[in-house]
Design a protein around this motif. Structure first.
Motif, PDB file in Angstrom:
ATOM      1  N   THR A 299       0.830  -1.207   0.000  1.00 26.59           N
ATOM      2  CA  THR A 299       0.000   0.000   0.000  1.00 26.59           C
ATOM      3  C   THR A 299       0.860   1.251   0.000  1.00 26.59           C
ATOM      4  N   LYS A 300       1.923   1.237   0.808  1.00 24.46           N
ATOM      5  CA  LYS A 300       2.820   2.383   0.877  1.00 24.46           C
ATOM      6  C   LYS A 300       3.484   2.630  -0.474  1.00 24.46           C
ATOM      7  N   LYS A 301       3.895   1.557  -1.144  1.00 29.74           N
ATOM      8  CA  LYS A 301       4.518   1.675  -2.466  1.00 29.74           C
ATOM      9  C   LYS A 301       3.554   2.304  -3.467  1.00 29.74           C
ATOM     10  N   TRP A 313      11.934   7.693  -6.024  1.00 25.28           N
ATOM     11  CA  TRP A 313      12.151   6.305  -6.418  1.00 25.28           C
ATOM     12  C   TRP A 313      12.854   5.474  -5.348  1.00 25.28           C
ATOM     13  N   PRO A 314      13.828   6.029  -4.612  1.00 26.22           N
ATOM     14  CA  PRO A 314      14.426   5.229  -3.530  1.00 26.22           C
ATOM     15  C   PRO A 314      13.395   4.796  -2.489  1.00 26.22           C
ATOM     16  N   GLU A 315      12.440   5.682  -2.182  1.00 28.08           N
ATOM     17  CA  GLU A 315      11.389   5.333  -1.227  1.00 28.08           C
ATOM     18  C   GLU A 315      10.500   4.226  -1.797  1.00 28.08           C
ATOM     19  N   VAL A 316      10.187   4.344  -3.091  1.00 26.38           N
ATOM     20  CA  VAL A 316       9.358   3.332  -3.751  1.00 26.38           C
ATOM     21  C   VAL A 316      10.075   1.986  -3.736  1.00 26.38           C
ATOM     22  N   ASN A 317      11.350   2.002  -4.106  1.00 31.60           N
ATOM     23  CA  ASN A 317      12.137   0.768  -4.117  1.00 31.60           C
ATOM     24  C   ASN A 317      12.188   0.136  -2.738  1.00 31.60           C
ATOM     25  N   ASN A 318      12.381   0.967  -1.724  1.00 32.32           N
ATOM     26  CA  ASN A 318      12.471   0.450  -0.362  1.00 32.32           C
ATOM     27  C   ASN A 318      11.158  -0.198   0.068  1.00 32.32           C
ATOM     28  N   ALA A 319      10.046   0.470  -0.238  1.00 26.32           N
ATOM     29  CA  ALA A 319       8.735  -0.073   0.122  1.00 26.32           C
ATOM     30  C   ALA A 319       8.487  -1.402  -0.588  1.00 26.32           C
ATOM     31  N   ARG A 320       8.843  -1.447  -1.870  1.00 29.15           N
ATOM     32  CA  ARG A 320       8.635  -2.692  -2.623  1.00 29.15           C
ATOM     33  C   ARG A 320       9.527  -3.805  -2.080  1.00 29.15           C
ATOM     34  N   ASN A 321      10.786  -3.488  -1.787  1.00 28.39           N
ATOM     35  CA  ASN A 321      11.701  -4.502  -1.260  1.00 28.39           C
ATOM     36  C   ASN A 321      11.247  -5.010   0.108  1.00 28.39           C
ATOM     37  N   GLN A 322      10.698  -4.097   0.924  1.00 33.98           N
ATOM     38  CA  GLN A 322      10.162  -4.512   2.219  1.00 33.98           C
ATOM     39  C   GLN A 322       8.950  -5.422   2.032  1.00 33.98           C
ATOM     40  N   CYS A 323       8.117  -5.089   1.052  1.00 32.78           N
ATOM     41  CA  CYS A 323       6.956  -5.930   0.735  1.00 32.78           C
ATOM     42  C   CYS A 323       7.410  -7.333   0.366  1.00 32.78           C
ATOM     43  N   ILE A 324       8.374  -7.421  -0.519  1.00 35.82           N
ATOM     44  CA  ILE A 324       8.896  -8.721  -0.948  1.00 35.82           C
ATOM     45  C   ILE A 324       9.537  -9.467   0.219  1.00 35.82           C
TER      46      ILE A 324
END
Length: 481
Positions: A299-301, A313-324
């Motif tokens: 959701t955050k991503k 984009w770094p925030e997006v990447n971090n959120a996605r990586n945390q999701c994974i």
């Protein structure tokens, strides 16, 4: 016939009449044994349910460990169950020992400890004689209650059975807080969104359980979630329930995880993450909590992508990586977690690791089909993967259609219908006589009973095309990150 064979047959006949895990038609192939083992061990360690609840947990652990081939450990858990029951109830504990002694008898029989098996059968016979109950007709509420909890904890396939059994237990003992709470939780899990109303059986039973035990915050938080899910008009009442539950049991993992889910659905993602991280510290082997954390980061991503801010984009990447990360944790804890596996495969697809996504989807389909559970969920996620990540709308249509056919009234079935409507609308915009679009609408009418006489009436009933466009754009942005 040998004497030993005759003894075995005699014991088997008596064992088949017992009320315990071995006679409740719980199939090993329906169970994720390691996941159940982890959850039950955590519940016992945390003392959830008080002494009687922990005793019941050890009884179930005995059965699970037997299925895992750990028979000596199984007997140890049953002994813990017996000890706790006797310490809690003293001389009045006989009825509460029926299931534990039944499991003892069965496990000793399988271990060829026939003398011990006969000893437990004799103990059970004396209990039945004392209460004038025949073993084959036991309807004691304690036995039914234990049976209901076993069904509820072991597999979602048994949720309907849990409802039925708990309802019988409540009929026999209407004021029993445990059976009322169990019935409420079973109804909460079986009642789908499309059937939810403010006077639904689940809500009535949740309210009844809290009336009997006002301190049951684990049930109160479910009522709060359910009220909001059924009607936005009940938001104030729902929030009050959630707040009361959290204040009353701020350390209870079941309360925290549902409060976390509630806050996420309300748009307070960071607050939800904060609560769920506290919960996962207390329940590190909970696949459910890890999955909920992953959904928060998803959701955050999405929220970050919708902001369209430059340099985020770094925030997006971090959120996605945390999701994974949390999805991978969830699926490692519970290797048959179809929902988490499907979501993880889709996340791999968004990350443009298409071979890895395809491989995981293959395994997820296999798992779902082997367990005959949630196959429609995998079809839905795979359709999204094909539509947005692989750009194969033809394959997406096939899998949305399969999802709709298999489970038209689930949330995935509803969303599949919406996705198909939106696809059909685009076809009709180009050609009002497009045969494929009309075929899709015909299927939806057949499955959902919805009639679309022309494109204008269709447009009035179709889903939000902006949602499809938004998700498509998000996937495109993901591909560039």
């Amino acid at each position: 016939m040998s004497e030993m064979s005759s003894i075995q047959d005699s014991l088997q006949s008596k064992l088949d009449q017992l009320e315990c895990h071995f006679t409740w038609d719980i199939k090993k192939e329906d169970l994720g044994l390691n996941d159940i083992l982890n959850r039950l061990e955590e519940q016992a360690k945390m003392g959830l349910g008080g002494e009687q609840g922990v005793a019941r947990t050890h009884c179930s652990l005995g059965y699970v460990k037997f299925l895992l081939g750990r028979k000596e450990e199984a007997l140890t858990d049953l002994l813990k169950s017996e000890t706790l029951i006797k310490e809690k109830l003293g001389v009045n504990c006989d009825k509460n020992l029926i299931v534990t002694y039944g499991n003892f008898a069965w496990i000793n029989y399988h271990m060829k400890n026939y003398t011990e098996c006969e000893s437990y059968l004799m103990k059970l016979q004396k209990i039945h004689e004392r209460f004038s109950i025949e073993p084959s007709t036991v309807l004691d509420s304690e036995v039914l209650g234990e049976k209901g909890w076993a069904y509820l904890k072991f597999s979602r396939k048994y949720y309907d059975k849990a409802v039925e059994v708990f309802q019988k237990a409540v009929e026999l003992d209407p004021e029993n807080s445990e059976w009322n709470a169990g019935c409420a939780k079973a109804l909460f899990r079986t009642e789908t969104g499309t059937l939810c109303t403010v006077d639904s059986p689940a809500i009535k039973q949740l309210e009844r359980a809290i009336e009997i035990d006002p301190d049951d915050d684990a049930t109160r938080v479910l009522l709060g979630v359910k009220l909001l899910f059924c009607s936005k008009k009940l938001m104030n009442e729902s929030e009050k329930m959630i707040e009361t539950a959290l204040n009353g049991s701020p350390e209870h993992p079941h309360v925290i995880r549902y409060v976390g889910k509630y806050f996420r659905n309300q748009g307070f993602v960071d607050r939800s993450i904060e609560l769920l991280k506290k919960a996962v510290e207390k329940s590190p082997k909970s696949g459910f909590i890890h999955h909920q954390l992953a959904m928060c980061y998803k959701t955050k991503k999405i929220n970050l992508l919708k902001e369209k801010r430059k340099g985020n984009w770094p925030e997006v990447n971090n959120a996605r990586n945390q999701c994974i990360y949390y999805l991978e944790k969830a699926t490692s804890i519970k290797d048959s977690f179809v929902f988490a596996m499907s979501e993880l495969a889709l996340q791999y697809g968004e990350k443009r690791d298409l071979p890895k996504a395809e491989k995981l989807f293959d395994r997820t389909f296999k798992t779902a089909r082997e367990k005959n559970d949630s196959v429609h969920v995998v079809h839905y996620y795979y359709a999204e993967f094909q539509q947005y990540c692989n750009r194969r709308e033809d394959l997406a249509i096939i899998h949305y259609t399969e999802c709709l056919k298999v489970s038209p009234h689930t949330s995935e079935g509803e969303r599949s219908a919406t996705k198909l409507k939106n696809i059909a609308q685009r076809y009709l915009n180009d050609d009002p006589d497009d045969w494929k679009a009309n075929e899709i609408l015909g299927l939806i009418y057949q499955m959902k009973g919805e009639m679309f006489g022309d494109t204008k009436s269709y447009a009035a009933t179709s889903g939000n095309e902006e949602d499809d466009e938004s998700l498509s754009n998000l996937c495109e942005i993901n591909c560039k990150i």
